[in-house]
Design a protein around this motif. Sequence first.
Motif, PDB file in Angstrom:
ATOM      1  N   LEU A   1      -3.521  50.168  13.109  1.00  0.00           N
ATOM      2  CA  LEU A   1      -3.382  48.771  13.517  1.00  0.00           C
ATOM      3  C   LEU A   1      -3.730  47.837  12.369  1.00  0.00           C
ATOM      4  O   LEU A   1      -3.020  46.859  12.120  1.00  0.00           O
ATOM      5  CB  LEU A   1      -4.248  48.481  14.747  1.00  0.00           C
ATOM      6  CG  LEU A   1      -4.147  47.060  15.290  1.00  0.00           C
ATOM      7  CD1 LEU A   1      -2.714  46.714  15.695  1.00  0.00           C
ATOM      8  CD2 LEU A   1      -5.102  46.889  16.477  1.00  0.00           C
ATOM      9  N   ALA A   2      -4.807  48.125  11.648  1.00  0.00           N
ATOM     10  CA  ALA A   2      -5.192  47.280  10.509  1.00  0.00           C
ATOM     11  C   ALA A   2      -4.093  47.264   9.450  1.00  0.00           C
ATOM     12  O   ALA A   2      -3.773  46.212   8.886  1.00  0.00           O
ATOM     13  CB  ALA A   2      -6.512  47.770   9.913  1.00  0.00           C
TER      14      ALA A   2
ATOM     15  N   VAL B   1       2.207  42.802   8.126  1.00  0.00           N
ATOM     16  CA  VAL B   1       2.800  41.601   8.714  1.00  0.00           C
ATOM     17  C   VAL B   1       2.308  40.365   7.973  1.00  0.00           C
ATOM     18  O   VAL B   1       3.102  39.467   7.649  1.00  0.00           O
ATOM     19  CB  VAL B   1       2.491  41.499  10.226  1.00  0.00           C
ATOM     20  CG1 VAL B   1       2.880  40.137  10.775  1.00  0.00           C
ATOM     21  CG2 VAL B   1       3.197  42.608  10.986  1.00  0.00           C
ATOM     22  N   LEU B   2       1.030  40.309   7.679  1.00  0.00           N
ATOM     23  CA  LEU B   2       0.501  39.157   6.947  1.00  0.00           C
ATOM     24  C   LEU B   2       1.118  39.058   5.555  1.00  0.00           C
ATOM     25  O   LEU B   2       1.387  37.959   5.073  1.00  0.00           O
ATOM     26  CB  LEU B   2      -1.022  39.219   6.863  1.00  0.00           C
ATOM     27  CG  LEU B   2      -1.757  39.056   8.195  1.00  0.00           C
ATOM     28  CD1 LEU B   2      -3.261  39.235   7.994  1.00  0.00           C
ATOM     29  CD2 LEU B   2      -1.446  37.719   8.844  1.00  0.00           C
TER      30      LEU B   2
ATOM     31  N   ALA C   1      -4.673  51.358  26.559  1.00  0.00           N
ATOM     32  CA  ALA C   1      -4.089  50.858  25.310  1.00  0.00           C
ATOM     33  C   ALA C   1      -4.262  49.346  25.223  1.00  0.00           C
ATOM     34  O   ALA C   1      -4.581  48.809  24.151  1.00  0.00           O
ATOM     35  CB  ALA C   1      -2.618  51.244  25.220  1.00  0.00           C
ATOM     36  N   ALA C   2      -4.082  48.641  26.333  1.00  0.00           N
ATOM     37  CA  ALA C   2      -4.278  47.193  26.337  1.00  0.00           C
ATOM     38  C   ALA C   2      -5.720  46.853  25.965  1.00  0.00           C
ATOM     39  O   ALA C   2      -5.968  45.924  25.175  1.00  0.00           O
ATOM     40  CB  ALA C   2      -3.923  46.610  27.703  1.00  0.00           C
ATOM     41  N   ALA C   3      -6.677  47.591  26.482  1.00  0.00           N
ATOM     42  CA  ALA C   3      -8.087  47.357  26.153  1.00  0.00           C
ATOM     43  C   ALA C   3      -8.340  47.596  24.665  1.00  0.00           C
ATOM     44  O   ALA C   3      -9.127  46.874  24.038  1.00  0.00           O
ATOM     45  CB  ALA C   3      -8.981  48.254  26.999  1.00  0.00           C
ATOM     46  N   PHE C   4      -7.692  48.606  24.087  1.00  0.00           N
ATOM     47  CA  PHE C   4      -7.803  48.873  22.649  1.00  0.00           C
ATOM     48  C   PHE C   4      -7.378  47.633  21.866  1.00  0.00           C
ATOM     49  O   PHE C   4      -8.113  47.152  20.994  1.00  0.00           O
ATOM     50  CB  PHE C   4      -6.941  50.082  22.274  1.00  0.00           C
ATOM     51  CG  PHE C   4      -6.750  50.281  20.796  1.00  0.00           C
ATOM     52  CD1 PHE C   4      -7.749  50.855  20.024  1.00  0.00           C
ATOM     53  CD2 PHE C   4      -5.566  49.916  20.184  1.00  0.00           C
ATOM     54  CE1 PHE C   4      -7.573  51.044  18.657  1.00  0.00           C
ATOM     55  CE2 PHE C   4      -5.373  50.102  18.820  1.00  0.00           C
ATOM     56  CZ  PHE C   4      -6.381  50.664  18.054  1.00  0.00           C
ATOM     57  N   TYR C   5      -6.209  47.085  22.171  1.00  0.00           N
ATOM     58  CA  TYR C   5      -5.720  45.911  21.442  1.00  0.00           C
ATOM     59  C   TYR C   5      -6.586  44.680  21.705  1.00  0.00           C
ATOM     60  O   TYR C   5      -6.858  43.903  20.794  1.00  0.00           O
ATOM     61  CB  TYR C   5      -4.260  45.633  21.813  1.00  0.00           C
ATOM     62  CG  TYR C   5      -3.312  46.687  21.303  1.00  0.00           C
ATOM     63  CD1 TYR C   5      -3.171  46.926  19.938  1.00  0.00           C
ATOM     64  CD2 TYR C   5      -2.562  47.463  22.185  1.00  0.00           C
ATOM     65  CE1 TYR C   5      -2.305  47.895  19.471  1.00  0.00           C
ATOM     66  CE2 TYR C   5      -1.697  48.434  21.722  1.00  0.00           C
ATOM     67  CZ  TYR C   5      -1.571  48.649  20.361  1.00  0.00           C
ATOM     68  OH  TYR C   5      -0.718  49.615  19.895  1.00  0.00           O
ATOM     69  N   GLU C   6      -7.028  44.513  22.932  1.00  0.00           N
ATOM     70  CA  GLU C   6      -7.896  43.371  23.258  1.00  0.00           C
ATOM     71  C   GLU C   6      -9.192  43.420  22.464  1.00  0.00           C
ATOM     72  O   GLU C   6      -9.741  42.378  22.098  1.00  0.00           O
ATOM     73  CB  GLU C   6      -8.176  43.327  24.759  1.00  0.00           C
ATOM     74  CG  GLU C   6      -6.978  42.886  25.563  1.00  0.00           C
ATOM     75  CD  GLU C   6      -7.153  43.044  27.063  1.00  0.00           C
ATOM     76  OE1 GLU C   6      -8.064  43.795  27.503  1.00  0.00           O
ATOM     77  OE2 GLU C   6      -6.360  42.437  27.801  1.00  0.00           O
ATOM     78  N   SER C   7      -9.682  44.614  22.165  1.00  0.00           N
ATOM     79  CA  SER C   7     -10.924  44.721  21.393  1.00  0.00           C
ATOM     80  C   SER C   7     -10.761  44.187  19.969  1.00  0.00           C
ATOM     81  O   SER C   7     -11.755  43.915  19.293  1.00  0.00           O
ATOM     82  CB  SER C   7     -11.423  46.175  21.362  1.00  0.00           C
ATOM     83  OG  SER C   7     -10.627  46.975  20.511  1.00  0.00           O
TER      84      SER C   7
ATOM     85  N   VAL D   1      -9.029  38.473   8.301  1.00  0.00           N
ATOM     86  CA  VAL D   1      -8.916  39.249   7.061  1.00  0.00           C
ATOM     87  C   VAL D   1      -9.622  38.525   5.918  1.00  0.00           C
ATOM     88  O   VAL D   1     -10.356  39.147   5.137  1.00  0.00           O
ATOM     89  CB  VAL D   1      -7.432  39.532   6.722  1.00  0.00           C
ATOM     90  CG1 VAL D   1      -7.280  40.073   5.311  1.00  0.00           C
ATOM     91  CG2 VAL D   1      -6.840  40.504   7.733  1.00  0.00           C
ATOM     92  N   ALA D   2      -9.438  37.217   5.813  1.00  0.00           N
ATOM     93  CA  ALA D   2     -10.096  36.439   4.760  1.00  0.00           C
ATOM     94  C   ALA D   2     -11.609  36.490   4.917  1.00  0.00           C
ATOM     95  O   ALA D   2     -12.343  36.629   3.928  1.00  0.00           O
ATOM     96  CB  ALA D   2      -9.609  34.991   4.786  1.00  0.00           C
ATOM     97  N   HIS D   3     -12.066  36.412   6.144  1.00  0.00           N
ATOM     98  CA  HIS D   3     -13.506  36.471   6.408  1.00  0.00           C
ATOM     99  C   HIS D   3     -14.080  37.823   5.967  1.00  0.00           C
ATOM    100  O   HIS D   3     -15.122  37.883   5.321  1.00  0.00           O
ATOM    101  CB  HIS D   3     -13.784  36.223   7.891  1.00  0.00           C
ATOM    102  CG  HIS D   3     -15.235  36.277   8.237  1.00  0.00           C
ATOM    103  ND1 HIS D   3     -16.091  35.247   7.951  1.00  0.00           N
ATOM    104  CD2 HIS D   3     -15.978  37.244   8.824  1.00  0.00           C
ATOM    105  CE1 HIS D   3     -17.312  35.584   8.359  1.00  0.00           C
ATOM    106  NE2 HIS D   3     -17.265  36.791   8.890  1.00  0.00           N
ATOM    107  N   LEU D   4     -13.374  38.886   6.315  1.00  0.00           N
ATOM    108  CA  LEU D   4     -13.825  40.221   5.908  1.00  0.00           C
ATOM    109  C   LEU D   4     -13.811  40.371   4.388  1.00  0.00           C
ATOM    110  O   LEU D   4     -14.707  40.991   3.819  1.00  0.00           O
ATOM    111  CB  LEU D   4     -12.950  41.303   6.548  1.00  0.00           C
ATOM    112  CG  LEU D   4     -13.177  41.537   8.033  1.00  0.00           C
ATOM    113  CD1 LEU D   4     -12.100  42.461   8.587  1.00  0.00           C
ATOM    114  CD2 LEU D   4     -14.553  42.101   8.302  1.00  0.00           C
ATOM    115  N   ALA D   5     -12.809  39.796   3.742  1.00  0.00           N
ATOM    116  CA  ALA D   5     -12.709  39.894   2.287  1.00  0.00           C
ATOM    117  C   ALA D   5     -13.829  39.110   1.607  1.00  0.00           C
ATOM    118  O   ALA D   5     -14.309  39.500   0.539  1.00  0.00           O
ATOM    119  CB  ALA D   5     -11.357  39.378   1.817  1.00  0.00           C
TER     120      ALA D   5
END
Length: 180
Positions: free
Chosen positions: A107-108, A114-115, A135-141, A165-169
Amino acid sequence: MSLAIEPLDQSHDRKAFACGQAELDDWFRRRAGQDERRNLARVFVAVDPALGVVGFYSLSAFTLALEDLPDDLAGKLPRYEAIPAALVGRLARDLRVRGQGVGELLLADAVQRVLGVGESLAVFAILVDAKDTAAAAFYESFGFQAFPSRPNRLFLLSSTAAAAVAHLANDGEPTGDPRG
């Protein structure tokens, strides 16, 4: 586990892959390559040197109808007939690597791709189709939100994903609500 995520090609043996969802297994084994060749989807695989293909996801261009979005979000957008989006159409990890973070890694990687495309092509949101409530709960997390009319179709605004992503970077630690 040392994984490489790469575009699907003929060198990838898909026969041994099994995620536990017959529909996903069948698509990956029989139709993923065809969808690639027909420009219907781009398919990426996670490859372990010892196990072979242990996961995959597909990416496609997509459009959203304004009326499908939650009212508070739709009210902030121009009245365009179609809103540009990207669809992570299928994502699965092999049962052999269950619980090892392969789904999260896939997913990451999909979000990052996409970004990256979003620098040249407008992508308002990233969509996923969840096969079931787990699966929906996985994506919601990860901050994805369900569409009001289709609870198993979820979205994450590209701007929200880019900010995360910017925050993590910047400091390497996620904090607060991932939805912004």
